[in-house]
Scaffold this motif. Structure first.
Motif, PDB file in Angstrom:
ATOM      1  N   ILE A 278       4.780  -2.937  -9.772  1.00 38.02           N
ATOM      2  CA  ILE A 278       4.973  -3.366  -8.386  1.00 38.02           C
ATOM      3  C   ILE A 278       4.859  -4.886  -8.354  1.00 38.02           C
ATOM      4  O   ILE A 278       3.796  -5.445  -8.628  1.00 38.02           O
ATOM      5  CB  ILE A 278       3.943  -2.734  -7.443  1.00 38.02           C
TER       6      ILE A 278
ATOM      7  N   CYS B  55      -4.203  -1.359  -2.045  1.00 34.08           N
ATOM      8  CA  CYS B  55      -3.545  -0.409  -2.944  1.00 34.08           C
ATOM      9  C   CYS B  55      -4.611   0.518  -3.541  1.00 34.08           C
ATOM     10  O   CYS B  55      -5.319   0.139  -4.479  1.00 34.08           O
ATOM     11  CB  CYS B  55      -2.791  -1.150  -4.034  1.00 34.08           C
TER      12      CYS B  55
ATOM     13  N   ARG C  97      -1.266  -2.221 -11.392  1.00 34.92           N
ATOM     14  CA  ARG C  97       0.130  -2.518 -11.727  1.00 34.92           C
ATOM     15  C   ARG C  97       0.786  -3.424 -10.686  1.00 34.92           C
ATOM     16  O   ARG C  97       2.008  -3.571 -10.652  1.00 34.92           O
ATOM     17  CB  ARG C  97       0.938  -1.236 -11.941  1.00 34.92           C
ATOM     18  N   VAL C  98      -0.027  -4.046  -9.825  1.00 37.00           N
ATOM     19  CA  VAL C  98       0.488  -4.953  -8.799  1.00 37.00           C
ATOM     20  C   VAL C  98       0.400  -6.403  -9.294  1.00 37.00           C
ATOM     21  O   VAL C  98      -0.663  -6.865  -9.711  1.00 37.00           O
ATOM     22  CB  VAL C  98      -0.297  -4.808  -7.486  1.00 37.00           C
TER      23      VAL C  98
ATOM     24  N   ASP D   9       2.529   1.603  -3.386  1.00 33.79           N
ATOM     25  CA  ASP D   9       1.533   2.097  -4.343  1.00 33.79           C
ATOM     26  C   ASP D   9       1.327   3.599  -4.197  1.00 33.79           C
ATOM     27  O   ASP D   9       1.078   4.308  -5.176  1.00 33.79           O
ATOM     28  CB  ASP D   9       0.222   1.351  -4.116  1.00 33.79           C
ATOM     29  N   GLU D  10       1.453   4.088  -2.978  1.00 28.78           N
ATOM     30  CA  GLU D  10       1.260   5.520  -2.723  1.00 28.78           C
ATOM     31  C   GLU D  10       2.423   6.345  -3.252  1.00 28.78           C
ATOM     32  O   GLU D  10       2.218   7.429  -3.810  1.00 28.78           O
ATOM     33  CB  GLU D  10       1.091   5.754  -1.223  1.00 28.78           C
TER      34      GLU D  10
ATOM     35  N   HIS E 171      -4.285   3.489  -5.075  1.00 26.47           N
ATOM     36  CA  HIS E 171      -3.936   4.380  -6.182  1.00 26.47           C
ATOM     37  C   HIS E 171      -3.925   3.663  -7.533  1.00 26.47           C
ATOM     38  O   HIS E 171      -4.713   3.995  -8.419  1.00 26.47           O
ATOM     39  CB  HIS E 171      -2.586   5.042  -5.907  1.00 26.47           C
ATOM     40  N   HIS E 172      -3.039   2.690  -7.679  1.00 26.59           N
ATOM     41  CA  HIS E 172      -2.924   1.990  -8.960  1.00 26.59           C
ATOM     42  C   HIS E 172      -2.772   0.482  -8.731  1.00 26.59           C
ATOM     43  O   HIS E 172      -1.715  -0.094  -9.026  1.00 26.59           O
ATOM     44  CB  HIS E 172      -1.741   2.520  -9.769  1.00 26.59           C
ATOM     45  N   PRO E 173      -3.809  -0.175  -8.243  1.00 29.23           N
ATOM     46  CA  PRO E 173      -3.711  -1.624  -8.012  1.00 29.23           C
ATOM     47  C   PRO E 173      -3.525  -2.421  -9.293  1.00 29.23           C
ATOM     48  O   PRO E 173      -3.085  -3.574  -9.254  1.00 29.23           O
ATOM     49  CB  PRO E 173      -5.055  -1.964  -7.358  1.00 29.23           C
TER      50      PRO E 173
ATOM     51  N   SER F 160       0.836  -1.204   0.000  1.00 23.36           N
ATOM     52  CA  SER F 160       0.000   0.000   0.000  1.00 23.36           C
ATOM     53  C   SER F 160       0.868   1.251   0.000  1.00 23.36           C
ATOM     54  O   SER F 160       0.584   2.226  -0.718  1.00 23.36           O
ATOM     55  CB  SER F 160      -0.928  -0.003   1.224  1.00 23.36           C
TER      56      SER F 160
ATOM     57  N   GLN G 166      -3.150  -6.839  -3.511  1.00 23.34           N
ATOM     58  CA  GLN G 166      -3.473  -5.531  -4.076  1.00 23.34           C
ATOM     59  C   GLN G 166      -4.717  -4.900  -3.447  1.00 23.34           C
ATOM     60  O   GLN G 166      -5.121  -3.808  -3.829  1.00 23.34           O
ATOM     61  CB  GLN G 166      -3.646  -5.637  -5.598  1.00 23.34           C
TER      62      GLN G 166
END
Length: 321
Positions: free
Chosen positions: A111, A127, A133-134, A102-103, A129-131, A99, A124
């Motif tokens: 990630i 996360c 890309r996890v 992600d921030e 903001h942009h989960p 998390s 994820q």
């Protein structure tokens, strides 16, 4: 390959293995680990394995000097192209760290968690903001030599991110296996865990010592699995008719109670047998000496696979949807 900035969060055995592989491929690495002696241990680790990496082969711009330790997670990930998370296998800790990554990481950064057990959909969840890309990028020890990395997408993952990650790992002389789905423990660890449980039962029941169990793999199925894996190996066991005949001939044996997949209780007696057994096997060799022997063997084995033209192609190691 264009030089990238890799952030490594957590510098235990796996994290340091990633650092070594990243550096050997000419990338910059920014590492973060709150442990007071983390940087010192990492530098010792790199000095210990650099000879193996030199023998294995590294890029022109490979350098230990491309490593920088930073004091905060935010500083580690702020300019990263890829973030490799390697914190201990605790769901709450991993979700908390991811998390934060992600921030602070750029929206374009991939990630990747090195988790050996958790599914990316779980990791994820926090996360915000942009989960998308996890992902999971699960390696095998020693990370700086073993080529396999299992890539898995979660429910929120953008499949293009998985493809971008596949390209990055592939360019570092790895064999990325893109899983069709996600499952706890992924593929490799689930298979190893099944053998590990059965091995513990065999030792616990006094059927064999730890050395005898290891020899049963090293001089038998292990030799075949190094090239073909369990399915293709058994395909050959069926003769000219292949797997069809093998299933017809040996399929009924699957119902026999040979295996005990439930783990045995790890009693003090069993612990003693396993610890004493592996100590006897090690003899006068310490762990570092055994690691060096392992590395020499792995390099020769991978060179042999390459020479014989059996090094798996991307098509052979990749799952398709």
């Amino acid at each position: 390959m264009t030089q990238k900035t890799m952030a490594v969060i957590g510098t235990g055995v796996i994290g340091n293995g990633w650092i070594a592989r990243f550096l050997a491929n000419g990338h910059k690495v920014r590492a973060f680990d709150p442990a007071p002696s983390a940087e010192e241990k990492t530098k010792k680790y790199l000095n210990d394995v650099w000879e193996s990496l030199t023998n294995y082969g590294m890029t022109e711009h490979a350098s230990i000097d491309n490593l920088t330790f930073v004091e905060t997670l935010e500083e580690a990930v702020q300019d990263a192209d890829l973030v490799q998370e390697n914190v201990p296998e605790r769901e709450d800790l991993k979700k908390q760290v991811l998390s934060q990554v992600d921030e602070y990481a750029p929206a374009t950064a991939i990630i990747a968690s090195s988790t050996s057990g958790y599914m990316p959909s779980v990791l994820q969840e926090n996360c915000a903001h942009h989960p998308e890309r996890v992902i999971v990028a699960h390696p095998f020890n020693p990370v700086y030599l073993i080529p396999l990395v299992e890539l898995a997408a979660g429910k929120k993952t953008d499949r293009s991110v998985l493809e971008d990650a596949r390209v990055i790992y592939d360019q570092m002389n790895m064999k990325p296996l893109v899983m069709s789905g996600e499952i706890d423990g992924h593929i490799g660890d689930r298979l190893m865990e099944a053998i590990w449980r059965e091995a513990l039962h065999i030792v616990n029941d006094g059927v064999a010592t730890t050395e005898e169990v290891d020899n049963a793999i090293v001089y038998g199925p292990g030799l075949r699995w190094a090239l073909m894996g369990p399915f293709l190996t058994l395909h050959l066991a069926g003769g000219e008719k292949g797997m069809a005949h093998m299933l017809e001939q040996f399929g009924p044996a699957l119902k026999l109670p040979w295996t005990r997949l439930v783990a045995p209780e790890l009693t003090e007696e069993l612990r003693g047998k396993v610890i004493e057994g592996t100590a006897i096997q090690s003899g006068d060799s310490n762990v570092q000496e055994l690691e060096q022997r392992r590395d020499r063997f792995l390099i020769k084995l991978m060179q042999l696979l390459d020479e014989e033209g059996f090094w798996p192609s991307e098509k052979e190691v990749r799952h398709h949807e």
